[in-house]
Design a protein around this motif. Sequence first.
Motif, PDB file in Angstrom:
ATOM      1  N   LYS A  74       0.869  -1.189   0.000  1.00 26.05           N
ATOM      2  CA  LYS A  74       0.000   0.000   0.000  1.00 26.05           C
ATOM      3  C   LYS A  74       0.891   1.219   0.000  1.00 26.05           C
ATOM      4  O   LYS A  74       1.953   1.212   0.634  1.00 26.05           O
ATOM      5  CB  LYS A  74      -0.847   0.038   1.282  1.00 26.05           C
ATOM      6  CG  LYS A  74      -2.026  -0.905   1.269  1.00 26.05           C
ATOM      7  CD  LYS A  74      -2.861  -0.717   2.527  1.00 26.05           C
ATOM      8  CE  LYS A  74      -3.577  -2.037   2.858  1.00 26.05           C
ATOM      9  NZ  LYS A  74      -4.056  -2.113   4.223  1.00 26.05           N
ATOM     10  N   ARG A  75       0.434   2.263  -0.666  1.00 26.98           N
ATOM     11  CA  ARG A  75       1.230   3.496  -0.671  1.00 26.98           C
ATOM     12  C   ARG A  75       1.038   4.257   0.624  1.00 26.98           C
ATOM     13  O   ARG A  75      -0.094   4.413   1.080  1.00 26.98           O
ATOM     14  CB  ARG A  75       0.758   4.400  -1.812  1.00 26.98           C
ATOM     15  CG  ARG A  75       1.399   4.062  -3.085  1.00 26.98           C
ATOM     16  CD  ARG A  75       0.932   4.991  -4.191  1.00 26.98           C
ATOM     17  NE  ARG A  75       1.369   4.438  -5.455  1.00 26.98           N
ATOM     18  CZ  ARG A  75       2.621   4.455  -5.866  1.00 26.98           C
ATOM     19  NH1 ARG A  75       3.546   5.028  -5.136  1.00 26.98           N
ATOM     20  NH2 ARG A  75       2.957   3.924  -7.019  1.00 26.98           N
ATOM     21  N   GLU A  76       2.138   4.774   1.161  1.00 21.29           N
ATOM     22  CA  GLU A  76       2.050   5.627   2.338  1.00 21.29           C
ATOM     23  C   GLU A  76       1.450   6.946   1.859  1.00 21.29           C
ATOM     24  O   GLU A  76       1.906   7.492   0.839  1.00 21.29           O
ATOM     25  CB  GLU A  76       3.462   5.859   2.860  1.00 21.29           C
ATOM     26  CG  GLU A  76       3.518   6.260   4.302  1.00 21.29           C
ATOM     27  CD  GLU A  76       4.944   6.550   4.702  1.00 21.29           C
ATOM     28  OE1 GLU A  76       5.299   7.735   4.738  1.00 21.29           O
ATOM     29  OE2 GLU A  76       5.698   5.584   4.940  1.00 21.29           O
ATOM     30  N   SER A  77       0.447   7.462   2.583  1.00 15.93           N
ATOM     31  CA  SER A  77      -0.267   8.618   2.034  1.00 15.93           C
ATOM     32  C   SER A  77       0.621   9.848   1.870  1.00 15.93           C
ATOM     33  O   SER A  77       0.513  10.567   0.888  1.00 15.93           O
ATOM     34  CB  SER A  77      -1.496   8.931   2.890  1.00 15.93           C
ATOM     35  OG  SER A  77      -1.099   9.050   4.220  1.00 15.93           O
ATOM     36  N   GLN A  78       1.557  10.082   2.819  1.00 17.72           N
ATOM     37  CA  GLN A  78       2.377  11.302   2.729  1.00 17.72           C
ATOM     38  C   GLN A  78       3.479  11.210   1.690  1.00 17.72           C
ATOM     39  O   GLN A  78       3.589  12.071   0.821  1.00 17.72           O
ATOM     40  CB  GLN A  78       2.964  11.611   4.093  1.00 17.72           C
ATOM     41  CG  GLN A  78       1.904  12.134   5.045  1.00 17.72           C
ATOM     42  CD  GLN A  78       2.524  12.862   6.214  1.00 17.72           C
ATOM     43  OE1 GLN A  78       3.617  12.540   6.641  1.00 17.72           O
ATOM     44  NE2 GLN A  78       1.813  13.854   6.721  1.00 17.72           N
ATOM     45  N   SER A  79       4.297  10.159   1.779  1.00 19.77           N
ATOM     46  CA  SER A  79       5.461  10.080   0.883  1.00 19.77           C
ATOM     47  C   SER A  79       5.125   9.445  -0.463  1.00 19.77           C
ATOM     48  O   SER A  79       5.867   9.592  -1.427  1.00 19.77           O
ATOM     49  CB  SER A  79       6.562   9.257   1.547  1.00 19.77           C
ATOM     50  OG  SER A  79       6.117   7.924   1.701  1.00 19.77           O
ATOM     51  N   GLY A  80       4.035   8.699  -0.518  1.00 16.67           N
ATOM     52  CA  GLY A  80       3.679   7.993  -1.749  1.00 16.67           C
ATOM     53  C   GLY A  80       4.522   6.729  -1.949  1.00 16.67           C
ATOM     54  O   GLY A  80       4.407   6.027  -2.937  1.00 16.67           O
ATOM     55  N   GLN A  81       5.385   6.412  -0.959  1.00 16.51           N
ATOM     56  CA  GLN A  81       6.247   5.227  -1.065  1.00 16.51           C
ATOM     57  C   GLN A  81       5.438   3.953  -0.797  1.00 16.51           C
ATOM     58  O   GLN A  81       4.603   3.943   0.104  1.00 16.51           O
ATOM     59  CB  GLN A  81       7.364   5.300  -0.009  1.00 16.51           C
ATOM     60  CG  GLN A  81       8.362   6.409  -0.224  1.00 16.51           C
ATOM     61  CD  GLN A  81       9.229   6.185  -1.454  1.00 16.51           C
ATOM     62  OE1 GLN A  81       9.602   5.054  -1.771  1.00 16.51           O
ATOM     63  NE2 GLN A  81       9.517   7.245  -2.165  1.00 16.51           N
ATOM     64  N   ASN A  83       4.582   0.581   0.872  1.00 13.54           N
ATOM     65  CA  ASN A  83       4.929  -0.147   2.093  1.00 13.54           C
ATOM     66  C   ASN A  83       4.442  -1.587   1.982  1.00 13.54           C
ATOM     67  O   ASN A  83       3.395  -1.848   1.393  1.00 13.54           O
ATOM     68  CB  ASN A  83       4.272   0.509   3.308  1.00 13.54           C
ATOM     69  CG  ASN A  83       5.047   1.729   3.768  1.00 13.54           C
ATOM     70  OD1 ASN A  83       6.199   1.918   3.386  1.00 13.54           O
ATOM     71  ND2 ASN A  83       4.430   2.560   4.579  1.00 13.54           N
ATOM     72  N   ASN A  90       1.590  -3.356   8.622  1.00 16.20           N
ATOM     73  CA  ASN A  90       2.687  -2.691   7.903  1.00 16.20           C
ATOM     74  C   ASN A  90       4.018  -3.184   8.483  1.00 16.20           C
ATOM     75  O   ASN A  90       4.341  -2.908   9.637  1.00 16.20           O
ATOM     76  CB  ASN A  90       2.558  -1.173   8.063  1.00 16.20           C
ATOM     77  CG  ASN A  90       3.609  -0.433   7.244  1.00 16.20           C
ATOM     78  OD1 ASN A  90       4.636  -1.006   6.869  1.00 16.20           O
ATOM     79  ND2 ASN A  90       3.359   0.830   6.968  1.00 16.20           N
TER      80      ASN A  90
END
Length: 234
Positions: A74-81, A83, A90
Amino acid sequence: MTPIPHKINIAIDGHSGCGKSTTAKAVAQKLHYIYIDTGAMYRAITLFFIRNHIDLKDKKAVQEALSNISIGFKRESQSGQPNTYLNEENVEYDIRTPVVASKVSDVAAIEEVRKFLVDQQREIGKNKGVVMDGRDIGTVVFPDAECKFFITANADVRAERRLKELKENGIQDTLESVRENLLKRDEIDSNRTISPLKKAEDAHLIDTSYITIDEQVQEVLDVVRSYLNQHNSH
Ligand code: DC
């Protein structure tokens, strides 16, 4: 009319710690493709096995454990990285720790584990538009991938890069132990019976010892764009 580029699969294999993931992530972002870190999948299984004290030689226990594992990104909402998730938890931090790094190559050499993950990886890539990095992507997972790369770099450079990455993520280690772990993993990954790490005959070789990440990314993108230009549907 501008041609619509058709989607392809891009396989990026190579030794531990030579910038595969960083390159693959950047290439996927540029092309608006899905990025899949298959090493993270092997690491997540390793974490589950460690936590549940699974005996790697006990095939039944391994099979049973696999039936209780679900891996996702899933993408981390802030960094878009992206996970890595293990059964909805997570585990991005936990899978990068030295204890997981020290066991993952042994887990990745188990036939049942590889079958379990290769099936999932093929499913993810069946509609194309995927950049996947690992050890057997161009040889086993997607032997028909349209663009394949094999990335390597000298061991000192790789150890320094990996140590820096670990430090940035708050994980303590020493240069010597990181170097040792990288070389040990290369050795196990390259010599295992099932799907050993090796360059696919049709993979482009990139030595990243003396080039920057931007240059690596550019080299991959140049090959991909040239492929797409030649094969575009008009
Ligand atoms: O890319 P990485 O360092 O996170 O990978 C961790 C380990 O997982 C690596 O030492 C070998 C194994 N691996 C594998 O056997 N096949 C893959 N496709 C990806 C990783």
